[in-house]
Write a protein that holds these residues in place. Sequence first.
Motif, PDB file in Angstrom:
ATOM      1  N   ILE A 187       0.891  -1.046   0.016  1.00 27.59           N
ATOM      2  CA  ILE A 187      -0.217   0.007  -0.037  1.00 27.59           C
ATOM      3  C   ILE A 187       0.724   1.891   0.324  1.00 27.59           C
ATOM      4  N   GLU A 188       2.129   1.415   0.958  1.00 27.26           N
ATOM      5  CA  GLU A 188       3.256   2.395   0.630  1.00 27.26           C
ATOM      6  C   GLU A 188       3.943   2.698   0.179  1.00 27.26           C
ATOM      7  N   ARG A 189       3.793   1.051  -1.113  1.00 27.85           N
ATOM      8  CA  ARG A 189       4.758   1.784  -2.116  1.00 27.85           C
ATOM      9  C   ARG A 189       3.717   2.497  -3.516  1.00 27.85           C
ATOM     10  N   SER A 190       2.385   1.503  -2.914  1.00 26.18           N
ATOM     11  CA  SER A 190       0.799   2.871  -4.305  1.00 26.18           C
ATOM     12  C   SER A 190       1.249   4.126  -4.103  1.00 26.18           C
ATOM     13  N   ILE A 191       0.727   4.248  -3.234  1.00 23.29           N
ATOM     14  CA  ILE A 191       1.484   5.321  -2.390  1.00 23.29           C
ATOM     15  C   ILE A 191       1.987   6.321  -2.780  1.00 23.29           C
ATOM     16  N   GLU A 192       2.849   5.660  -2.892  1.00 26.28           N
ATOM     17  CA  GLU A 192       4.513   6.711  -3.540  1.00 26.28           C
ATOM     18  C   GLU A 192       4.038   6.891  -4.933  1.00 26.28           C
ATOM     19  N   ARG A 193       3.936   6.190  -5.518  1.00 28.21           N
ATOM     20  CA  ARG A 193       4.415   6.009  -7.174  1.00 28.21           C
ATOM     21  C   ARG A 193       2.809   6.948  -7.473  1.00 28.21           C
ATOM     22  N   ILE A 194       1.173   6.828  -6.303  1.00 23.28           N
ATOM     23  CA  ILE A 194       0.595   8.344  -6.617  1.00 23.28           C
ATOM     24  C   ILE A 194       1.232   9.354  -7.065  1.00 23.28           C
ATOM     25  N   LYS A 195       1.774   9.315  -5.610  1.00 22.74           N
ATOM     26  CA  LYS A 195       2.267  11.110  -4.726  1.00 22.74           C
ATOM     27  C   LYS A 195       3.565  11.038  -6.610  1.00 22.74           C
ATOM     28  N   LYS A 196       4.342  10.515  -7.473  1.00 20.76           N
ATOM     29  CA  LYS A 196       4.968  10.780  -8.284  1.00 20.76           C
ATOM     30  C   LYS A 196       4.510  11.098  -9.611  1.00 20.76           C
ATOM     31  N   PHE A 197       3.170  10.437  -9.806  1.00 23.22           N
ATOM     32  CA  PHE A 197       2.505  10.225 -11.036  1.00 23.22           C
ATOM     33  C   PHE A 197       1.475   9.784 -10.890  1.00 23.22           C
TER      34      PHE A 197
END
Length: 96
Positions: free
Chosen positions: A34-44
């Motif tokens: 979930i945290e990795r997905s959130i980081e991807r959302i923040k970047k893109f």
Amino acid sequence: MLDFLNLQSLELDDAFEYYQSLLGGLGYEFVDEIERSIERIKKFPTSYQEIGKYSRRCLVHRFPYGLIYQVRRNEILIVAVSHLHQKPESWKSREE
């Protein structure tokens, strides 16, 4: 800025507990994804599939979940942690 609706927190807690009950440590692996997905959302933030008038969905790796979110002026709002096989459209009542 990233923000969560209160209901989303309950969904995340329930999923964590479920995965922990299946196998010790699996709940933590779920939260890591979930945290990795959130980081991807923040970047893109605008690169994920549009699924509503204001909403997008980022699929979570390894688990049958998607993060439903909205890009607002100064924030990204996580609307739902949605299980893709159990009531996958239950989040729609939260969309403005």
